[in-house]
Structures are given as C-alpha cells and as structure tokens.
Design a protein around this motif. Structure first.
Motif, PDB file in Angstrom:
ATOM      1  N   ALA A 168       0.821  -1.173   0.072  1.00 48.39           N
ATOM      2  CA  ALA A 168      -0.057   0.056  -0.009  1.00 48.39           C
ATOM      3  C   ALA A 168       0.967   1.187   0.023  1.00 48.39           C
ATOM      4  O   ALA A 168       1.917   1.338   0.645  1.00 48.39           O
ATOM      5  CB  ALA A 168      -0.877  -0.069   0.969  1.00 48.39           C
ATOM      6  N   PRO A 169       0.537   2.200  -0.664  1.00 51.47           N
ATOM      7  CA  PRO A 169       1.132   3.616  -0.685  1.00 51.47           C
ATOM      8  C   PRO A 169       1.119   4.008   0.711  1.00 51.47           C
ATOM      9  O   PRO A 169       0.185   4.148   1.553  1.00 51.47           O
ATOM     10  CB  PRO A 169       0.655   4.450  -1.629  1.00 51.47           C
ATOM     11  N   ASN A 170       2.072   5.091   0.948  1.00 51.27           N
ATOM     12  CA  ASN A 170       2.078   5.653   2.352  1.00 51.27           C
ATOM     13  C   ASN A 170       2.840   7.072   1.974  1.00 51.27           C
ATOM     14  O   ASN A 170       3.297   7.431   1.031  1.00 51.27           O
ATOM     15  CB  ASN A 170       2.923   5.114   3.483  1.00 51.27           C
ATOM     16  N   ALA A 171       2.864   7.997   3.085  1.00 52.14           N
ATOM     17  CA  ALA A 171       3.406   9.383   2.902  1.00 52.14           C
ATOM     18  C   ALA A 171       4.888   9.327   2.409  1.00 52.14           C
ATOM     19  O   ALA A 171       5.209  10.013   1.553  1.00 52.14           O
ATOM     20  CB  ALA A 171       3.072   9.899   4.434  1.00 52.14           C
ATOM     21  N   ASN A 173       6.341   7.086   0.622  1.00 51.06           N
ATOM     22  CA  ASN A 173       6.422   6.808  -1.203  1.00 51.06           C
ATOM     23  C   ASN A 173       6.039   8.037  -1.703  1.00 51.06           C
ATOM     24  O   ASN A 173       6.735   8.238  -2.620  1.00 51.06           O
ATOM     25  CB  ASN A 173       5.608   5.636  -1.460  1.00 51.06           C
ATOM     26  N   SER A 201      -6.048   2.817  -4.326  1.00 52.90           N
ATOM     27  CA  SER A 201      -5.431   2.530  -2.999  1.00 52.90           C
ATOM     28  C   SER A 201      -4.681   3.702  -2.224  1.00 52.90           C
ATOM     29  O   SER A 201      -4.367   3.528  -1.125  1.00 52.90           O
ATOM     30  CB  SER A 201      -4.365   1.322  -3.201  1.00 52.90           C
ATOM     31  N   ASN A 202      -4.686   4.814  -3.144  1.00 51.97           N
ATOM     32  CA  ASN A 202      -4.173   6.085  -2.592  1.00 51.97           C
ATOM     33  C   ASN A 202      -4.886   6.926  -1.743  1.00 51.97           C
ATOM     34  O   ASN A 202      -4.460   7.782  -1.089  1.00 51.97           O
ATOM     35  CB  ASN A 202      -3.259   6.924  -3.631  1.00 51.97           C
ATOM     36  N   TRP A 205      -4.297   7.826   1.961  1.00 47.68           N
ATOM     37  CA  TRP A 205      -3.122   8.701   2.078  1.00 47.68           C
ATOM     38  C   TRP A 205      -3.609  10.051   1.697  1.00 47.68           C
ATOM     39  O   TRP A 205      -3.277  11.117   2.171  1.00 47.68           O
ATOM     40  CB  TRP A 205      -1.778   8.306   1.276  1.00 47.68           C
ATOM     41  N   HIS A 210      -1.989  14.661   4.942  1.00 49.17           N
ATOM     42  CA  HIS A 210      -0.603  14.569   4.435  1.00 49.17           C
ATOM     43  C   HIS A 210      -0.484  15.772   3.586  1.00 49.17           C
ATOM     44  O   HIS A 210      -1.147  16.247   2.513  1.00 49.17           O
ATOM     45  CB  HIS A 210       0.033  13.458   4.115  1.00 49.17           C
ATOM     46  N   ASP A 229     -12.610   0.770  -0.432  1.00 48.54           N
ATOM     47  CA  ASP A 229     -11.162   0.795  -0.604  1.00 48.54           C
ATOM     48  C   ASP A 229     -10.870  -0.421  -0.945  1.00 48.54           C
ATOM     49  O   ASP A 229     -10.837  -1.490  -0.393  1.00 48.54           O
ATOM     50  CB  ASP A 229     -11.031   1.242   0.968  1.00 48.54           C
TER      51      ASP A 229
END
Length: 373
Positions: A168-171, A173, A201-202, A205, A210, A229
């Motif tokens: 999963a993407p995160n801050a 990334n 998936s983003n 985030w 963020h 989601d």
C-alpha cells in the motif's frame, strides 16, 4: 428481460465520481477515471466524465478504440505499457501513454512522426509494487533521452501500488515520488505536467491530511465503480457500493442430499464446495458460472449460501422456498467479479439512465467504513 446481465445505476456512478473528484480536487489532485474494469463501455465512461474526471485511462487499446468509435473525445491515456506492434494505433487514439522501455518509446516516436503528431510520454517508476516501472536511479537518464527524442514529449511520471505485491502507498512513498519529480525537472527543465501517485489504494493517504507535494493526479477506477477501498475492502463513506448489480436466472430448484463420500476430480471444484455436507437443503441452480464472472467475488444475498460452481452453473443453498425456476437473483460484486462479468460475452449490460436513488440508500453511517473527509 435477458439474463445474466449487469444493471448499472448511472446516477449512483455519477454520485461516486463527484464525491471522489470533489474531495481530491480540494487537495489539489485531479482524477483520471480508469475504465479498464468496464471494458471501455462508453455510457459508463460518460457517467464518469459527467461526474468530473479530468480524462480517462485504459489498459487495452481495443477499449480505447471502442470509446473513440462511440464519440468520446476527451483525453485518454494508455496506462499499460504499449506493445511495439500497436504503436501506430496507440498514437492515433491516445494522447499519452505510460512507458518504461526506451524501445517502446522509440516506436511511439516513429509512429508520431509518421502521423505528424507529438505523443505524450509518462514514465512509470518502480516504487515497490514490483510490476512495471523504471528503477528510480535510472529515471533521470531515461527522462533526458525522452526529452531529446522527436515525436514524443515527456509529460509526467507515475507510480503504481497495491496491484502485484499488495504494497500500500504511504506518505514516505509519495514524498519520494515528489523528490523524483523535482530531480527530473532539475535535469530536464519544468516539463512535468502530471505526477500520478497511483490508484484507488492512494485514497487513504490523499485524504488523511498529509502534504501532497508534487502529486497532482490519481488514477481512480475501483473506488468510483464500487465505492470501496481496495486495500481494506471497506465501504467509502458517502458513496454507493451497489452501482453495479449482477442479475442471474434460476434454472433449477430442488431438495438434494450431498453425500459425505463425494470425491472431486477437479481440485478447483473441491475448493469451491463451501458447504461440503449441508444435508437436506433447497438448492438453486443459476445460469451463470466461471465463464461469466469470479464466483468467489459475488456477495450472496441474505438467506443464501454458495455451494459451488462450474463453468456455466452456479449452485446455491437457500432458505427462500418461494424462489422458482425463472426467478432472478441479484448479486453485488467485488472488483474481480465485476471485471470478469463486464468482459464476458454472455453477460448483457443494462444502464439504468433515469433510476431514482433513494436518499442515502446504500450509504452507511457506521464508522467502520473508510471516511473520505
């Protein structure tokens, strides 16, 4: 009315699109509507455009051609790396494409020169999904090569998450992708119109507060189509999960006993026999099967349980004795089931153009769902 079929509530689809677009636009992020799961169906694509997406994205050239043939004129980007054998057609119908290989970009450049066009190139960067992507340390060099190549123009960079590897993407990334965008422009000048952070998936985030940095685009399909989601499977707050309904017809009802001694020649069928010994039960057989959808991606209506499936039969145990041959059953679908059903030749598509949407129907108030605020 013919079945099996997918009924598409266009009003709910437009609502989902407007909801996503409004919330992401407030964060400085545009939405590109992904139509690959609906096989480029023009009416459904237009509902997404009516809802405010900035353009469309497709993975298959045939779907893009279908959209163009139906008169869809908005910008369409090919999000799967083009095949060199299709370079001429890609340039003809797509304003831009996502790319990772210089050989493919060179083929697109040659095709664009022949057609007196300039084709937009967005470079996909490997950020952990381990599917397609240029390694980050090679990005600046490839970007410089694209900038110097006639027939193409470097329009952006992008990344992909939660597809092959499930990462999963995160801050962190997104900060890295923003830094890569700055690095490319440090080498090539201010050429990047698009920095595409990923897909549905983003959303957690993007809407969690963020800093968005250079990210100004997300490619959204599943969240719009199914209101969920893709990472958690939870319903997105304020959105509908039932814009798409699969309808199938009952072709047999009976009470049958399943013997414990049954054996299965096919291991797949054994796996799908989710009720190995239900005893005496009313069984329904519906005219739909593995050739039509992902059976395990169907949500059984209340009072029904999946017994198994074959290529063209779905077997269900039911508590509803009133159901008869010729009756129809309605199923909600996950993304895999929707995608396969939309592509199935025997499944019809019925857009519901003017159906009334009851106030908040299908929109929960519980906090277990992903809230887009």
């Amino acid at each position: 009315m013919n079945s099996p079929r997918i009924e598409v509530d266009l009003s709910k689809l437009r609502h989902n699109t407007r909801t996503i677009v409004g919330r992401l636009n407030a964060r400085g992020i545009c939405v590109t509507g992904v139509t690959k799961a609906i096989c480029g169906h023009p009416i459904i694509a237009r509902a997404m455009l009516d809802g405010g997406v900035a353009g469309l994205a497709e993975a298959r050239l045939r779907n893009v051609q279908r959209l163009r043939k139906a008169g869809v004129t908005c910008p369409i980007t090919l999000i799967r790396t083009p095949m060199p054998s299709q370079a001429d057609d890609v340039v003809q119908v797509c304003e831009a494409s996502y790319n990772t290989e210089m050989a493919v970009i060179a083929a697109l450049a040659d095709a664009a020169i022949r057609q007196n066009k300039v084709h937009g190139v967005i470079l996909m960067v490997e950020m952990g999904d381990q599917r397609e992507g240029i390694m980050p340390q090679d990005l600046d060099d490839i970007a410089l090569q694209v900038v110097d190549m006639p027939g193409v123009a470097l329009k952006g960079i992008g990344a992909n998450f939660a597809c092959l590897s499930g990462v999963a993407p995160n801050a962190a990334n997104m900060e890295t992708l923003s830094a890569l965008a700055n690095s490319v422009e440090g080498q090539c000048g201010p050429v990047l119109q698009t920095v595409s952070g990923g897909n549905s998936s983003n959303l957690p985030w993007a809407l969690a507060g963020h800093a968005t940095g250079r990210i100004n685009d997300l490619r959204i399909g599943e969240a719009i189509l199914l209101g969920s989601d893709p990472i958690s499977g939870d319903q997105i707050g304020g959105m509908f999960r039932d814009a798409f309904t699969l309808v199938a017809e009952i072709i047999e009802t009976d009470v049958k006993s399943v013997r414990p001694s049954l054996s299965f020649a096919d291991a797949t069928l054994a796996k799908l026999c989710l009720v190995p010994n239900p005893g005496e039960t009313t069984r329904l057989i519906l005219a739909i099967g593995h050739q039509d959808t992902d059976i395990l991606g169907l949500f059984m209506p209340d009072g029904n349980v999946l017994i198994g499936a074959t290529s063209d039969h779905l077997v269900i145990g039911t508590q509803h004795a009133a159901l008869r041959v010729g009756s129809e059953m309605r199923f909600q679908m996950n993304y895999s089931a929707l995608m396969r059903a939309m592509a199935a030749r025997e499944v019809g598509i019925k857009p519901l153009r003017n159906c009334a949407t009851p106030h908040r129907r299908g929109i929960p108030d519980t906090d277990r769902h992903l809230a887009l605020v």
